[in-house]
Design a protein around this motif. Structure first.
Motif, mmCIF file in Angstrom:
data_model
loop_
_atom_site.group_PDB
_atom_site.id
_atom_site.type_symbol
_atom_site.label_atom_id
_atom_site.label_comp_id
_atom_site.label_asym_id
_atom_site.label_seq_id
_atom_site.Cartn_x
_atom_site.Cartn_y
_atom_site.Cartn_z
ATOM 1 N N VAL A 135 50.656 17.036 23.104
ATOM 2 C CA VAL A 135 49.830 15.871 23.454
ATOM 3 C C VAL A 135 48.671 16.211 24.390
ATOM 4 O O VAL A 135 47.763 15.411 24.555
ATOM 5 N N ASP A 136 48.738 17.377 25.028
ATOM 6 C CA ASP A 136 47.684 17.655 26.010
ATOM 7 C C ASP A 136 47.068 19.034 25.847
ATOM 8 O O ASP A 136 45.939 19.179 25.359
ATOM 9 N N ALA A 137 47.841 20.074 26.198
ATOM 10 C CA ALA A 137 47.229 21.402 26.359
ATOM 11 C C ALA A 137 46.613 21.953 25.080
ATOM 12 O O ALA A 137 45.630 22.686 25.124
ATOM 13 N N GLY A 141 40.400 22.420 24.080
ATOM 14 C CA GLY A 141 39.733 23.689 24.305
ATOM 15 C C GLY A 141 39.751 24.234 25.720
ATOM 16 O O GLY A 141 39.021 25.167 26.020
ATOM 17 N N LYS A 142 40.604 23.678 26.613
ATOM 18 C CA LYS A 142 40.692 24.309 27.935
ATOM 19 C C LYS A 142 41.628 25.505 27.827
ATOM 20 O O LYS A 142 42.768 25.364 27.367
ATOM 21 N N THR A 143 41.148 26.680 28.227
ATOM 22 C CA THR A 143 41.989 27.870 28.195
ATOM 23 C C THR A 143 41.908 28.508 29.573
ATOM 24 O O THR A 143 40.884 28.377 30.253
ATOM 25 N N ILE A 218 43.583 9.593 21.836
ATOM 26 C CA ILE A 218 42.956 9.281 23.135
ATOM 27 C C ILE A 218 42.280 10.535 23.668
ATOM 28 O O ILE A 218 41.125 10.524 24.102
ATOM 29 N N LYS A 219 43.020 11.658 23.585
ATOM 30 C CA LYS A 219 42.445 12.902 24.136
ATOM 31 C C LYS A 219 41.185 13.290 23.362
ATOM 32 O O LYS A 219 40.184 13.699 23.956
ATOM 33 N N SER A 220 41.247 13.139 22.035
ATOM 34 C CA SER A 220 40.086 13.487 21.221
ATOM 35 C C SER A 220 38.876 12.649 21.627
ATOM 36 O O SER A 220 37.765 13.161 21.801
ATOM 37 N N ARG A 232 33.920 11.731 32.370
ATOM 38 C CA ARG A 232 35.080 10.939 31.937
ATOM 39 C C ARG A 232 36.348 11.773 31.717
ATOM 40 O O ARG A 232 37.462 11.291 31.904
ATOM 41 N N ARG A 233 36.197 13.027 31.302
ATOM 42 C CA ARG A 233 37.387 13.843 31.020
ATOM 43 C C ARG A 233 38.299 13.960 32.240
ATOM 44 O O ARG A 233 39.487 14.228 32.116
ATOM 45 N N LYS A 234 37.691 13.746 33.424
ATOM 46 C CA LYS A 234 38.491 13.868 34.648
ATOM 47 C C LYS A 234 39.651 12.867 34.673
ATOM 48 O O LYS A 234 40.623 13.074 35.395
ATOM 49 N N ILE A 235 39.561 11.784 33.895
ATOM 50 C CA ILE A 235 40.680 10.815 33.919
ATOM 51 C C ILE A 235 41.970 11.457 33.406
ATOM 52 O O ILE A 235 43.059 11.015 33.729
ATOM 53 N N LEU A 236 41.819 12.537 32.603
ATOM 54 C CA LEU A 236 43.027 13.227 32.104
ATOM 55 C C LEU A 236 43.761 13.924 33.243
ATOM 56 O O LEU A 236 44.887 14.384 33.063
ATOM 57 N N ASN A 237 43.100 14.016 34.391
ATOM 58 C CA ASN A 237 43.734 14.667 35.542
ATOM 59 C C ASN A 237 44.569 13.689 36.362
ATOM 60 O O ASN A 237 45.030 14.051 37.459
ATOM 61 N N PHE A 238 44.760 12.469 35.866
ATOM 62 C CA PHE A 238 45.597 11.511 36.598
ATOM 63 C C PHE A 238 46.950 12.171 36.917
ATOM 64 O O PHE A 238 47.627 12.675 36.015
HETATM 65 N N1 GLY Z 1 44.596 18.709 30.589
HETATM 66 C C1 GLY Z 1 43.434 18.044 30.972
HETATM 67 C C2 GLY Z 1 42.263 18.278 30.063
HETATM 68 O O1 GLY Z 1 42.423 18.826 28.999
HETATM 69 O O2 GLY Z 1 41.172 17.926 30.415
#
Ligand code: GLY
Length: 352
Positions: A135-137, A141-143, A218-220, A232-238
């Motif tokens: 669902v996340d990692a 594309g964050k590596t 949602i992530k997409s 906005r991507r920073k909200i994923l850091n909740f």
């Molecule tokens: N895991 C947070 C992000 O992908 O931005």
């Protein structure tokens, strides 16, 4: 099978369904045709699914090389990363080949960073085998690898060519690992989708495929609007700023999902104490986390957590962006001056 499309600097599909591992060869060939595949997995996941994936890749005419490393966050370091690059070079992998990351977040982060940097970049495919990674990692594309000073301090944005989530691999997860992933699922409900938050009050297993697809959608959507994490991507850091601090203070003995659960509970209580969300919202978030057997308190106090938070890469000069809920399904980004962090955190650490 469900398909979620991600349209970032590179466009790719996330395929979600049961039994996809057996079809992996043809699915990967359709998205990333190549002669050779460098399969990267930890020892635990390789013993469970390595043979099946190699069979599927061979059946689609990929010659497969493997790199297997000891499981655990401690392996996500410069030494393992360099060993992987050296293995690629020794086996004669070229930029027209592909890397296939089979496993959870550690494998995806490290194999992805190797793919981003080997010969200045090669294509790669993620095959997540944990709920957290599904669902996340694995999407967005964050590596990265960890440095002695902190988590994910060396890395790159490098989108995969395909993400293949075989839900049947999630069925074999130890309960504690599955529960860890539930923390990230709950995160999506709080930050972006009140209906998902409600849905999670029912048992998750029977609705797993649907729920993974909702989280990935949602992530997409978030990644498409802010691929490089400047807004906005920073909200994923909740939950993650406090969560990373808890992980660091515990010497990584508190798992990522559990640390994020603590971080979300702390952020919710802090938001409620500042009148940013109703007290009932913080209570509801805490109750859902508890229903999933996730922790909502920590033994570490502000004096230990604040210094750890300040060394987080999410700090920008004199402020740190705190992600705080306004209500379930909506959150905001609150740049918080470093000298106000201690007070906010202390408010969040107080149990309701
Ligand atoms: N895991 C947070 C992000 O992908 O931005």
């Amino acid at each position: 099978m469900k398909t979620v499309h991600v349209s970032a600097s590179k466009s790719y599909d996330v395929l979600i369904g049961s039994g996809l591992l057996e079809q992996a060869g043809s699915l990967i060939r359709a998205a990333a045709p190549a002669g050779r595949a460098m399969l990267v997995a930890d020892d635990t996941v390789f013993s469970l699914y390595g043979a099946a994936l190699i069979r599927a890749l061979n059946a689609a005419d990929y010659a497969v090389e493997t790199f297997v490393f000891p499981h655990g966050e401690a392996s996500k370091n410069g030494n393992t990363y360099l060993s992987l690059l050296n293995a690629m070079a020794e086996k004669g992998i070229t930029r027209s080949d592909i890397t296939v990351a089979l496993g959870g977040g550690v494998t995806g982060d490290m194999a992805g960073f190797a793919a981003a940097t080997y010969m200045r970049g090669m294509r790669w495919v993620q095959v997540p085998t944990t709920l957290l990674s599904a669902v996340d990692a694995s999407v967005g594309g964050k590596t990265a690898i960890d440095l002695p000073s902190g988590k994910n301090l060396a890395g790159a944005f490098w989108q995969p060519s395909l993400v293949l989530c075989d839900c049947s691999t999630l069925a074999t997860l130890p309960e504690a690992v599955f529960t860890d992933g539930c923390a990230e699922v709950i995160k999506y409900g709080v930050i972006a989708d009140a209906a998902l938050f409600e849905q999670l009050k029912n048992p998750i297993q029977p609705q797993l495929e649907d729920i993974i697809a909702v989280c990935v959608s949602i992530k997409s959507d978030v990644v498409q609007s802010d691929e490089f994490d400047t807004g906005r991507r920073k909200i994923l850091n909740f939950g993650h700023t406090v969560g990373h601090a808890v992980e660091k203070c515990s010497g990584f003995s508190v798992s990522h999902g559990r640390a994020v659960a603590i971080g979300m509970a702390v952020a919710s209580r802090a938001a409620s104490s500042r009148g940013l969300c109703p007290a009932a919202c913080a209570e509801e978030i805490q109750a859902l986390l508890t229903a999933y057997s996730l922790p909502v308190t920590t033994e570490y106090g502000a004096e230990a957590l604040v210094p750890a938070m300040l060394s987080d890469k999410k700090r920008a000069g004199g402020t740190i962006d705190m992600i705080l809920p306004r209500k379930t399904g909506e959150c905001g980004i609150f740049p918080t001056p470093v000298d106000a962090l201690d007070g906010l955190l202390r408010a969040g650490l107080e149990v309701l």
